[in-house]
Design an enzyme around this catalytic site. Structure first.
Site, PDB file in Angstrom:
ATOM      1  N   SER A   1       0.863  -1.336  -0.115  1.00  0.00           N
ATOM      2  CA  SER A   1       0.055   0.062  -0.018  1.00  0.00           C
ATOM      3  C   SER A   1       1.038   1.343  -0.018  1.00  0.00           C
ATOM      4  CB  SER A   1      -0.971   0.108   1.202  1.00  0.00           C
ATOM      5  OG  SER A   1      -1.897  -0.964   1.304  1.00  0.00           O
TER       6      SER A   1
ATOM      7  N   GLU B   1       2.403   5.825   3.044  1.00  0.00           N
ATOM      8  CA  GLU B   1       2.844   4.648   4.016  1.00  0.00           C
ATOM      9  C   GLU B   1       4.123   4.223   3.499  1.00  0.00           C
ATOM     10  OE1 GLU B   1       1.067   0.266   5.120  1.00  0.00           O
ATOM     11  OE2 GLU B   1      -0.319   1.819   4.439  1.00  0.00           O
TER      12      GLU B   1
END
Length: 322
Positions: free
Chosen positions: A245, A317
């Site tokens: 992600s 992230e």
């Protein structure tokens, strides 16, 4: 550029530990992105004592350094790391602790999560099977409070052993898990400046973690693990090199980050060898020749487009090293 050939630096590291130091090592192959230049100094401790010696060495010599674990959400600059990289991959021991009460499993920071979940399956221990297929290491999972299938690492964590600095002293201390210290992909080991890869100040360095498990049905545990791995595979987690992600989800947005990126028409957008995965908006993949700079540029375009269309500010992230 830092050079261990300088006599004063070479002699400052304990003789018995000099075997764990190399110079000018290419880092890309140690990351899931398969991107990045060389490290001036590359250190691979295989025990807490060697890790402590490495940390003392870079601190004494005032050498800038980063910590490298599984490299699964880390982007190494194209120009590499000017200074040292401490790689925990040889800190990979797993132990079953017999407390006389509930069983506990202790794993060193460099242990791959797939090896930890496999260990638990082999011994019929339930509690960690939802993390099967999670890329990266135990240290990284604890540091980021990894979350899989509605379960966070902090939900099964008992304690952490970490190295803490006080002045010039580096001591191994135990941290007992306090639920109030943890949040969504947040842990008490994350520095406030969010320079997550950088070793500086009094930042604690995770050495090992102890998890709560229980005796379970080995066949059921294995089945759940296989389902989790199959689900990740079906979602394209392993099709091309990536960091998983690219952006954190935020419940305040009302939708997953990947959906916001899709709705902004960005799926498949490509800059050089870096691409928003055609099958998942929240993956940025290396199609074969991506540079770190291309990934950074693509991240900025995504953030700007989503901000312009929704007003929401996506938080990466991916950890930027160097």
């Amino acid at each position: 550029m830092f050079n261990l050939g300088e006599k004063e630096k070479k002699n400052s590291f304990p003789v018995k530990f000099r075997k764990i130091i190399q110079e000018n090592v290419k880092l890309g192959s140690f990351t899931s992105f398969k991107i990045g230049g060389n490290a001036d100094i590359y250190i691979t401790p295989s025990s807490p004592d060697e890790l402590s010696a490495a940390l003392a060495f870079i601190r004494e010599e005032r050498i800038p350094a980063i910590l490298l674990g599984g490299g699964t959400n880390l982007l190494i600059p194209d120009e590499g790391i000017r200074g040292a990289v401490i790689h925990t991959d040889r800190l990979n021991k797993i132990r079953l602790l017999n407390t006389g009460k509930e069983p506990l499993v202790q794993a060193e920071a460099g242990t791959l999560m797939k090896d930890l979940t496999e260990f638990c399956a082999e011994y019929g221990l339930a509690g960690l099977e939802d993390f099967a297929g999670l890329p990266g290491t135990v240290g990284g999972a604890v540091f980021m409070n990894a979350r899989c299938y509605e379960k966070s690492i902090s939900d099964v964590l008992i304690s952490v052993s970490a190295l803490y600095f006080s002045g010039k002293e580096c001591t191994l201390q135990k941290y007992d898990c306090n639920k109030g210290d943890w949040g969504y992909k947040q842990s008490p080991f994350q520095p406030s400046d969010k320079r997550y890869a950088v070793i500086n100040g009094n930042r604690p360095i995770i050495v090992s973690a102890t998890f709560r498990v229980e005796q379970g049905d080995a066949i059921l545990i294995r089945k759940i693990m296989e389902n989790r791995i199959a689900d990740r595979t079906a979602k394209g987690h392993f099709k091309l090199p990536s960091a998983g992600s690219a952006f954190k989800n935020n419940h305040a947005f009302g939708k997953p980050s990947g959906q916001l990126i899709d709705e902004a028409g960005l799926r498949g957008l490509q800059i050089g060898g870096a691409q928003v995965a055609p099958w998942h908006g929240n993956f940025i993949v290396n199609t074969g020749s991506a540079t770190a700079q291309e990934v950074v540029e693509l991240i900025e375009i995504i953030r700007k487009r989503v901000k312009d269309t929704t007003g929401f500010e996506l938080e990466p992230e991916i950890i930027f090293a160097g």
